[in-house]
Write an enzyme that holds these catalytic residues in place. Sequence first.
Site, PDB file in Angstrom:
ATOM      1  CE  LYS A   1      32.492-102.243 -35.985  1.00  0.00           C
ATOM      2  NZ  LYS A   1      32.750-103.095 -37.151  1.00  0.00           N
TER       3      LYS A   1
ATOM      4  N   GLY B   1      38.519-104.828 -44.825  1.00  0.00           N
ATOM      5  CA  GLY B   1      38.480-105.665 -46.021  1.00  0.00           C
ATOM      6  C   GLY B   1      39.830-106.048 -46.601  1.00  0.00           C
TER       7      GLY B   1
ATOM      8  CB  ALA C   1      32.896-109.176 -41.402  1.00  0.00           C
TER       9      ALA C   1
END
Lengths: 252, 62
Positions: A93, A154, A202
């Site tokens: 990735k 995030g 994630a």
Amino acid sequence: MQVAGIELPGRLWIGTGGLTSTRLVGEIVEAARPGLVTVSVRRTSDTGSGGLLDTLRGLGVRILPNTAGCLSAREAVLTAQLAREALETDWVKLEVVGDETSLMPDAVELLDAAETLVRQGFTVLPYTSADPVLARRLVDVGCAAVMPLGSPIGTGRGLDDPRAIEAVRAAVAVPVVLDAGIGTASDAALALELGCDAVLAATAITRADRPAQMAAALRAAVEAGELARRAGRIPRLTTARASSPMAGRVGT
Amino acid sequence: MRINLNGQPRFVEEGATLQDVLPSARGVAAALNGSVVPAASWESTPLSEDDAVELVTAHQGG
């Protein structure tokens, strides 16, 4: 779904970013049944064993190393080469960000690194801006999938610009994996409804109050989004359209 | 002589090889001065003064 001719067991991919304990990985993987799991590559002084790596291998999941944190094509290429050596996979990735504040992809360095790595035999899955032109350029140099961001890394804001994601989907024939920005289940469902093949989450999982429960929610959401897309949604209308027959009403 | 291992100075014997500073190859990879050195070549790769060695493994992230 398939990437580069390899069948992956799920459309929810999970990242290990934000994990506070390796012990949590088993619970999350069990709940998510992920297509693959991403890891970063970092300096180590421990040459005995890799705790995270051993755990993931024990769980039997496909591991996708990333080049998170790289700010140039040169760094990303070296990181990918080290990952190939350490993890025995030529999948990567590819992340090349322009600065550490925005964490936005650096399109110029990204394309350069992608081209180099494809030439060296890597299967390259680039983390990219939600830009159909860049996505097409990445596929032109041989990338096996594209991973557009929903919103910055995030932030958990979901899909800031769903139309841009649709445009990326329409621009390329390779798998599109929504990366970055997933906050909760509805974000993942929307990505699949828009035609993405998979979602990578994630911190949406690892920083949730109950990570395994969120992993299960995202798995269900990805499945729901894919089913809904195949089912064919009704068009959005500007005016009401009755669903009950007019004939036979009482008192007419 | 002095080399640099993961950004830290490290003193090694003259004639030392990569193998001497990287005892195990399981799940790790090494680069010498910016180029990856496969584990099979560690033993035959001599170190020189001021060499920069990177040793990495999988870590949570991304």
